[in-house]
Design a protein around this motif. Structure first.
Motif, mmCIF file in Angstrom:
data_model
loop_
_atom_site.group_PDB
_atom_site.id
_atom_site.type_symbol
_atom_site.label_atom_id
_atom_site.label_comp_id
_atom_site.label_asym_id
_atom_site.label_seq_id
_atom_site.Cartn_x
_atom_site.Cartn_y
_atom_site.Cartn_z
ATOM 1 N N LYS A 93 0.825 -1.221 0.000
ATOM 2 C CA LYS A 93 0.000 0.000 0.000
ATOM 3 C C LYS A 93 0.858 1.269 0.000
ATOM 4 N N PHE A 94 2.170 1.096 -0.091
ATOM 5 C CA PHE A 94 3.066 2.259 -0.028
ATOM 6 C C PHE A 94 2.866 3.166 -1.236
ATOM 7 N N ASP A 95 2.694 4.443 -0.956
ATOM 8 C CA ASP A 95 2.567 5.439 -2.015
ATOM 9 C C ASP A 95 3.426 6.632 -1.593
ATOM 10 N N ALA A 96 4.548 6.798 -2.252
ATOM 11 C CA ALA A 96 5.492 7.847 -1.855
ATOM 12 C C ALA A 96 4.844 9.223 -1.905
ATOM 13 N N ASN A 97 3.932 9.404 -2.850
ATOM 14 C CA ASN A 97 3.263 10.715 -2.955
ATOM 15 C C ASN A 97 2.430 11.024 -1.722
ATOM 16 N N ARG A 98 1.887 9.972 -1.140
ATOM 17 C CA ARG A 98 1.068 10.167 0.075
ATOM 18 C C ARG A 98 1.957 10.699 1.213
ATOM 19 N N PHE A 99 3.174 10.158 1.323
ATOM 20 C CA PHE A 99 4.093 10.599 2.382
ATOM 21 C C PHE A 99 4.514 12.056 2.150
ATOM 22 N N ALA A 100 4.952 12.323 0.912
ATOM 23 C CA ALA A 100 5.409 13.684 0.618
ATOM 24 C C ALA A 100 4.242 14.659 0.731
ATOM 25 N N GLY A 101 3.055 14.188 0.303
ATOM 26 C CA GLY A 101 1.869 15.050 0.358
ATOM 27 C C GLY A 101 1.475 15.353 1.799
ATOM 28 N N PHE A 139 8.742 -7.220 -2.340
ATOM 29 C CA PHE A 139 8.310 -5.882 -2.755
ATOM 30 C C PHE A 139 9.122 -5.383 -3.963
ATOM 31 N N ARG A 140 10.424 -5.590 -3.896
ATOM 32 C CA ARG A 140 11.349 -5.299 -5.005
ATOM 33 C C ARG A 140 11.348 -3.846 -5.478
ATOM 34 N N ARG A 141 10.861 -2.930 -4.634
ATOM 35 C CA ARG A 141 10.878 -1.510 -5.023
ATOM 36 C C ARG A 141 11.770 -0.730 -4.063
ATOM 37 N N ASP A 142 12.432 0.290 -4.599
ATOM 38 C CA ASP A 142 13.352 1.099 -3.802
ATOM 39 C C ASP A 142 12.565 2.250 -3.152
ATOM 40 N N VAL A 143 12.272 2.058 -1.882
ATOM 41 C CA VAL A 143 11.447 3.012 -1.139
ATOM 42 C C VAL A 143 12.128 4.392 -1.042
ATOM 43 N N VAL A 144 13.440 4.368 -0.833
ATOM 44 C CA VAL A 144 14.166 5.632 -0.685
ATOM 45 C C VAL A 144 14.117 6.406 -2.004
ATOM 46 N N LYS A 145 14.289 5.672 -3.096
ATOM 47 C CA LYS A 145 14.251 6.343 -4.412
ATOM 48 C C LYS A 145 12.865 6.948 -4.655
ATOM 49 N N GLU A 146 11.822 6.163 -4.392
ATOM 50 C CA GLU A 146 10.471 6.675 -4.662
ATOM 51 C C GLU A 146 10.159 7.896 -3.800
ATOM 52 N N LEU A 147 10.615 7.837 -2.545
ATOM 53 C CA LEU A 147 10.368 8.997 -1.680
ATOM 54 C C LEU A 147 11.155 10.213 -2.154
ATOM 55 N N SER A 148 12.405 9.974 -2.575
ATOM 56 C CA SER A 148 13.228 11.112 -3.015
ATOM 57 C C SER A 148 12.564 11.793 -4.214
ATOM 58 N N GLU A 149 11.995 10.990 -5.108
ATOM 59 C CA GLU A 149 11.368 11.582 -6.299
ATOM 60 C C GLU A 149 10.058 12.299 -5.941
ATOM 61 N N ALA A 150 9.291 11.680 -5.057
ATOM 62 C CA ALA A 150 8.024 12.312 -4.651
ATOM 63 C C ALA A 150 8.297 13.631 -3.922
ATOM 64 N N ASP A 320 2.551 -2.440 5.935
ATOM 65 C CA ASP A 320 1.923 -2.475 4.608
ATOM 66 C C ASP A 320 2.115 -1.174 3.830
ATOM 67 N N GLY A 321 2.790 -0.213 4.440
ATOM 68 C CA GLY A 321 3.094 1.032 3.725
ATOM 69 C C GLY A 321 2.146 2.165 4.045
ATOM 70 N N THR A 322 1.154 1.905 4.903
ATOM 71 C CA THR A 322 0.233 3.003 5.235
ATOM 72 C C THR A 322 0.759 3.791 6.441
ATOM 73 N N ILE A 323 0.280 4.997 6.527
ATOM 74 C CA ILE A 323 0.647 5.857 7.663
ATOM 75 C C ILE A 323 -0.460 5.694 8.698
ATOM 76 N N PRO A 324 -0.123 5.470 9.975
ATOM 77 C CA PRO A 324 -1.200 5.302 10.965
ATOM 78 C C PRO A 324 -2.205 6.457 10.855
ATOM 79 N N ALA A 325 -3.486 6.073 10.800
ATOM 80 C CA ALA A 325 -4.523 7.086 10.571
ATOM 81 C C ALA A 325 -4.465 8.172 11.645
ATOM 82 N N ALA A 326 -4.170 7.760 12.886
ATOM 83 C CA ALA A 326 -4.170 8.740 13.968
ATOM 84 C C ALA A 326 -3.065 9.775 13.758
ATOM 85 N N SER A 327 -1.887 9.317 13.314
ATOM 86 C CA SER A 327 -0.820 10.307 13.162
ATOM 87 C C SER A 327 -1.084 11.199 11.947
#
Ligand code: FHN
Length: 587
Positions: A93-101, A139-150, A320-327
């Motif tokens: 469920k990880f979405d780098a745009n969600r984190f940066a957003g 998962f095979r995806r580079d989380v750091v790369k996706e976050l850096s781009e987002a 699973d890549g989600t951000i805790p709803a409370a935070s």
């Protein structure tokens, strides 16, 4: 190298060529610090295989308030088992745009993600070690790369955390004593073959980084310098935090981090940031739901910025890549406040007059931002401590409607409106005639009581600097020459004899260095005695001094001669009544 804060940024004909040159070599400290000084608020992310365990291993639980990302160490989980567990990390469920957003809508301007935490697992595609999210997990995806781009897309400055010493996976890294015999570790090999090469990967594969956030220190200054040099060689503009060095030595880095969740008691002369977390843990724990409220976060931000620091606030995503709803909900509400009041935070400086019973303040240019936490019962906000003429007052949310002001016995009074109150903090903007200045402050004395003079009420001159030490305390250091001075302005109300007691730490290299204590026209000299360790403070008695007149008195300490090492890590000067009960009777 940490420099004393300076607000002056002068333009000269040499500036452009110097800047070009600096891009190639090493930017001047002030220029590199510019974004850090402006941005104030960052998002910290602790995310790794530990997030899968969420605070529990085979029925054993990490208690709320403890650090869930330490689970491997807390329960001595064997490397083999932890590695198997890590294979299950699949944050679909990880979405780098969600984190940066989210960072963006919270008003955060930079993001620091754990590229590798103490468990040794890389959240990016590392060629140095196959134990990383791309090669080790489905998962095979580079989380750091996706976050850096987002982050780049959304205007957030991207930064990485890297645990450069502590590594429980590597046989030669620090910390794992349950799988590996500490006596057999070859730490230099670890630096050579994992830590420094991974740092190189991060510095070369993810675009410009705002800062590298090292953690848990290094054994020697020489080792720490290897990391600093690598960062500055590969990315000259990238900042390095103070935890790069040995915690017990003089602090290195471009700025300092306070202790985890730390809050300073007052202004420091160096750049600083405090890492804090939204609940009690950094990595996700399902047992810790003790979230700070939005108002609490907003007030912490104000407090930190009002004391000259930056606030790095942590979230711990789920496996699973989600951000805790409370935070996420807390951060969204903080963002609402920031959209209305961010002007009082970004690019501002510490409040020159300390804190008020009703709230805090920040300053910027000719404006003073009063952050009012408690509405005064009579509707009148009393603002003491500024000597600058105040031209006008208005709510930041209603700039066109001036609030009535007047001065009474030097104290500014602002007639506050009945409406328009923000439960977290209402911001009043005062416009001053020029740069806001504090009234000169004199330290007063209680009846028959000592003077306690420390970093908080001192003025520093020259290179002398109010600093934080890793033991969570504050002191004054970096003074080598007679112009590097510490000064207190006191008001003597009880003349008499006082014992002079100096509390400091000093290394062997400072043994015998002469210093001068000035009490108005009277001079007392002393010689530094070593206390052994860097931060082992001891109390030294320097005899008595007779303060025979009531009234203002300037007291200072300075090195007697130029050169050499830091004079001492000064903690306090106490003037104790020599004979209790006898003060104030001699005139
Ligand atoms: O041990 C870590 C901890 O897990 C966390 O990363 C914090 C964040 O500041 N730093 C360390 C302890 O100081």
């Amino acid at each position: 190298m940490i420099r004393k804060k300076s607000s002056a940024f002068r333009f000269s004909a040499f500036r452009i060529p110097i800047l070009l040159w600096a891009c190639l070599i090493h930017l001047p400290a002030e220029d590199r610090m510019e974004w850090f000084k402006n941005d104030k608020f960052g998002m910290f992310i602790h995310w790794g295989p530990y997030s899968l365990l969420a605070g529990e291993w085979k029925g054993q639980k990490i208690p709320p308030g403890d650090e869930a990302e330490w689970i491997m160490q807390r329960f001595n989980i064997p490397v083999k088992e932890y590695r198997e567990m890590a294979r299950g990390l699949n944050p679909v469920k990880f979405d780098a745009n969600r984190f940066a957003g989210l960072a963006r809508s919270a008003g955060m301007k930079y993001m620091v993600i754990t590229a590798k935490h103490h468990d040794g697992f890389a959240m990016y595609h590392s060629e140095v070690s196959g134990y990383n999210i791309v090669d080790w997990t489905p998962f095979r995806r580079d989380v750091v790369k996706e976050l850096s781009e987002a982050c780049r897309r959304q205007g957030i400055r991207f930064c990485v955390y890297y645990s450069h010493r502590e590594d429980w996976d590597d046989p030669d890294g620090y910390g794992n004593h349950w799988d590996y015999d500490p006596a057999k570790k070859d730490f230099e090999k670890y630096l050579r073959e994992k830590s420094l090469p991974q740092m190189r990967e991060l510095l070369t594969g993810y675009g410009p980084l705002g800062l590298i956030w090292f953690d848990r220190g290094m054994y020697t200054t020489e080792q720490a310098n290897r990391f600093m040099d690598l960062v500055h060689k590969l990315q000259p503009a990238c900042l390095v935090n103070g935890r790069v060095g040995n915690y017990a030595h003089d602090l290195l880095g471009d700025y300092q981090n306070l202790n985890d969740n730390g809050m300073p008691t007052g202004g420091l002369d160096e750049y600083w940031e405090t890492p804090q977390t939204l609940n009690g843990t950094w990595g996700f724990s399902r047992f810790d739901q003790d979230w700070k409220t939005p108002a609490n976060v907003i007030r912490r931000l104000i407090e930190i910025v009002g004391k000259g620091g930056n606030y790095l606030l942590n979230i711990g995503p789920l496996a699973d890549g989600t951000i805790p709803a409370a935070s996420a909900a807390v951060l969204e509400q903080v963002g609402d406040w920031m959209r209305r009041n961010g002007e009082s935070i970004y690019g501002s400086s510490a409040c020159p007059v300390g804190q008020f019973p009703w709230g805090r303040c920040t300053v910027k240019g000719d404006r003073i931002f009063l952050h009012v936490f408690e509405r005064p019962a009579d509707g009148i906000l009393r603002v003491g401590g500024f000597r600058s003429e105040i031209l006008s007052a208005a709510l930041l949310s209603a700039p066109a409607r001036e609030l009535p002001i007047r001065r009474e016995q030097g104290v500014l009074q602002v007639q506050m409106p009945a409406q328009g109150w923000d439960p977290a903090a209402t911001v009043v903007v005062l416009r001053a005639a020029g740069k806001p200045e504090a009234e000169p402050h004199r330290i007063t004395q209680g009846s028959d009581s000592p003077f306690h003079l420390d970093y908080l009420n001192a003025e520093t001159r020259g290179g002398a600097m109010k600093r934080f030490n890793r033991d969570g305390r504050f002191h004054i250091g970096r003074w080598k020459n007679p112009e590097d001075q510490v000064l207190w302005r006191v008001q003597v109300s009880q003349p008499g004899s006082y014992r002079i007691q100096l509390r400091y730490a000093a290394r062997r290299q400072s043994e015998g260095r002469k210093f001068l204590l000035q009490f108005g026209e009277q001079t007392v000299s002393g010689a530094v005695k070593t206390t052994g360790e860097w931060y082992r403070y001891q109390l030294f008695d320097l005899g008595t001094i007779r303060l025979s007149a009531r009234g203002p008195l300037d007291i200072s300490i300075r090195p007697a001669e130029a050169g050499g090492e830091n004079l001492m890590f000064f903690e306090s000067l106490r003037l104790e009544p020599a004979i209790p009960g006898q003060l104030g009777r001699i005139d």
